[in-house]
Design a protein around this motif. Sequence first.
Motif, short mmCIF file in Angstrom:
data_model
loop_
_atom_site.label_atom_id
_atom_site.label_comp_id
_atom_site.label_asym_id
_atom_site.label_seq_id
_atom_site.Cartn_x
_atom_site.Cartn_y
_atom_site.Cartn_z
N MET A 76 0.82 -1.21 0.00
CA MET A 76 0.00 0.00 0.00
C MET A 76 0.86 1.26 0.00
SD MET A 76 -2.91 -1.27 -0.31
CE MET A 76 -3.75 0.31 -0.33
N MET A 77 2.06 1.17 0.56
CA MET A 77 2.96 2.33 0.55
C MET A 77 3.54 2.59 -0.83
SD MET A 77 3.11 3.92 3.40
CE MET A 77 2.66 3.72 5.12
N VAL A 78 3.37 1.65 -1.74
CA VAL A 78 3.70 1.89 -3.14
C VAL A 78 2.45 2.37 -3.89
CG1 VAL A 78 4.48 0.84 -5.31
CG2 VAL A 78 5.55 0.19 -3.16
N GLN A 79 1.35 1.69 -3.69
CA GLN A 79 0.14 1.99 -4.45
C GLN A 79 -0.43 3.39 -4.16
OE1 GLN A 79 -3.98 0.10 -3.81
NE2 GLN A 79 -3.09 -1.16 -5.43
N ILE A 80 -0.54 3.74 -2.89
CA ILE A 80 -1.11 5.05 -2.52
C ILE A 80 -0.28 6.21 -3.08
CG2 ILE A 80 -1.69 6.57 -0.60
CD1 ILE A 80 -3.68 4.33 -0.94
N PRO A 81 1.05 6.24 -2.88
CA PRO A 81 1.83 7.34 -3.47
C PRO A 81 1.76 7.39 -4.99
CG PRO A 81 3.09 6.23 -1.78
CD PRO A 81 1.89 5.40 -2.01
N MET A 83 -0.80 6.58 -6.86
CA MET A 83 -2.08 7.20 -7.22
C MET A 83 -2.05 8.70 -6.94
SD MET A 83 -5.11 4.44 -6.37
CE MET A 83 -4.69 4.17 -4.65
N GLN A 84 -1.41 9.11 -5.84
CA GLN A 84 -1.32 10.53 -5.54
C GLN A 84 -0.43 11.26 -6.54
OE1 GLN A 84 0.02 9.91 -1.47
NE2 GLN A 84 -1.87 10.78 -0.68
N ARG A 85 0.70 10.66 -6.87
CA ARG A 85 1.64 11.31 -7.79
C ARG A 85 1.05 11.49 -9.18
NH1 ARG A 85 6.17 14.04 -6.88
NH2 ARG A 85 7.23 12.38 -5.74
N PHE A 86 0.33 10.48 -9.64
CA PHE A 86 -0.15 10.50 -11.02
C PHE A 86 -1.54 11.11 -11.19
CE2 PHE A 86 2.89 6.81 -11.34
CZ PHE A 86 3.82 7.48 -12.11
N SER A 87 -2.20 11.50 -10.10
CA SER A 87 -3.55 12.06 -10.23
C SER A 87 -3.52 13.39 -10.99
CB SER A 87 -4.17 12.25 -8.85
OG SER A 87 -3.41 13.15 -8.07
N VAL A 88 -2.58 14.26 -10.66
CA VAL A 88 -2.45 15.54 -11.38
C VAL A 88 -1.91 15.30 -12.78
CG1 VAL A 88 -1.32 17.79 -11.39
CG2 VAL A 88 -2.13 16.81 -9.23
N TYR A 89 -0.98 14.39 -12.90
CA TYR A 89 -0.33 14.09 -14.19
C TYR A 89 -1.34 13.60 -15.22
CZ TYR A 89 2.69 11.56 -17.49
OH TYR A 89 3.31 11.07 -18.62
N LEU A 90 -2.27 12.75 -14.81
CA LEU A 90 -3.26 12.21 -15.74
C LEU A 90 -4.46 13.14 -15.93
CD1 LEU A 90 -3.25 8.43 -14.75
CD2 LEU A 90 -2.16 9.50 -16.72
N GLY A 91 -4.57 14.16 -15.10
CA GLY A 91 -5.63 15.14 -15.29
C GLY A 91 -6.80 15.02 -14.34
N HIS A 92 -6.94 13.88 -13.67
CA HIS A 92 -8.05 13.70 -12.74
C HIS A 92 -7.72 12.53 -11.82
CE1 HIS A 92 -12.10 13.11 -11.16
NE2 HIS A 92 -12.40 14.31 -11.63
N PRO A 93 -8.07 12.65 -10.52
CA PRO A 93 -7.79 11.53 -9.60
C PRO A 93 -8.41 10.21 -10.03
CG PRO A 93 -8.37 13.50 -8.37
CD PRO A 93 -8.61 13.82 -9.81
N THR A 94 -9.58 10.27 -10.68
CA THR A 94 -10.23 9.03 -11.12
C THR A 94 -9.37 8.29 -12.12
OG1 THR A 94 -12.40 10.03 -10.78
CG2 THR A 94 -12.31 8.06 -12.14
N TYR A 95 -8.73 9.02 -13.03
CA TYR A 95 -7.85 8.37 -14.00
C TYR A 95 -6.70 7.66 -13.29
CZ TYR A 95 -10.14 11.20 -17.65
OH TYR A 95 -11.04 11.77 -18.50
N ALA A 217 4.36 14.49 5.10
CA ALA A 217 5.82 14.37 4.99
C ALA A 217 6.27 14.30 3.55
CB ALA A 217 6.31 13.15 5.76
N GLY A 218 5.34 14.16 2.61
CA GLY A 218 5.69 14.10 1.20
C GLY A 218 5.53 12.69 0.64
N ILE A 219 5.24 12.61 -0.65
CA ILE A 219 5.04 11.33 -1.31
C ILE A 219 6.30 10.48 -1.24
CG2 ILE A 219 4.63 10.26 -3.57
CD1 ILE A 219 2.68 12.50 -4.17
N ASP A 220 7.45 11.10 -1.37
CA ASP A 220 8.70 10.35 -1.31
C ASP A 220 8.89 9.67 0.04
OD1 ASP A 220 9.30 11.00 -3.89
OD2 ASP A 220 10.78 12.54 -3.41
N ALA A 221 8.33 10.23 1.10
CA ALA A 221 8.45 9.61 2.42
C ALA A 221 7.72 8.27 2.44
CB ALA A 221 7.88 10.54 3.50
N SER A 222 6.54 8.23 1.82
CA SER A 222 5.80 6.96 1.75
C SER A 222 6.55 5.93 0.93
CB SER A 222 4.41 7.20 1.13
OG SER A 222 3.62 8.01 1.96
N LEU A 223 7.13 6.36 -0.18
CA LEU A 223 7.90 5.43 -1.01
C LEU A 223 9.15 4.94 -0.27
CD1 LEU A 223 7.58 7.22 -4.47
CD2 LEU A 223 6.46 5.11 -3.75
#
Length: 271
Positions: A76-81, A83-95, A217-223
Amino acid sequence: MIKPAALLQVDLSQLDGVIHGNRLATATLLLLLTVSAVLVLLAIFLPLKIAHRGKPRPPQFGAAVLYFALIGTGFMMVQIPFMQRFSVYLGHPTYAVVVVLFSMILFTGLGSMLSDRLPLNRAVLIGVPCLIGLFVLIAMQTMGHATKATVAHSLPVRCLVVLAFAAPVSVLLGCCFPLGMRLLGRISDSTASWMWGVNGACSVLASAVGVCLSMWAGIDASLAVAALCYVTLTVPALILFRAGSGKAAEAATAAQAVPAQEAAEEAVASA
């Protein structure tokens, strides 16, 4: 995006609008984290205490719990970050949820299927978790550059970029649970259901922890926590491997002793 400490430092009763909404979201997240932690601890330790009251626990039970807790948390510490990192990149959190979740489940399943072909030895038990940690650290260093360089491309191209990050590490992630079950099967089949529960409970808790950690703490902290989980995984994996090897050696010795004993008994009877 109010941090927990700000809930005590600011007179939030005077705030409204967006800040009030952020305060409510932060308080809700903290409540969710607390409730999840309590329920997970009860789900793991309370039934365990009842079931083993007055009885010795199976051998290497602690190492098995640690193994499956680490992979539940690390995944989950891989999956959640992601999804957070790529939500803006793909244009919408759903994507991001659709692309990341689908690709990780698909390639994790593929990794689980391929794991049956891996030998159960020290090289695999050390190599797979360390490779996962390496992939996660590489993703930490390169995701930002890759998204900036390709953000102007079409959605299908951006989805392929996400897939390039999610697919390789997911194949390796999928190997860990079956390998753990194979290790456990050499020691005690009776604890398999416990380990399913431990893995699932820790995944639920880690999903809330991952969101909190990434926000505060930042997405990198979760990773980084994910990488640490999988590198640490080598310790319980080797403990379980040694225990299983010792049990297999005992079984082989016992199997060899039976024909020898039968031959001796036949010789005595003939005499």
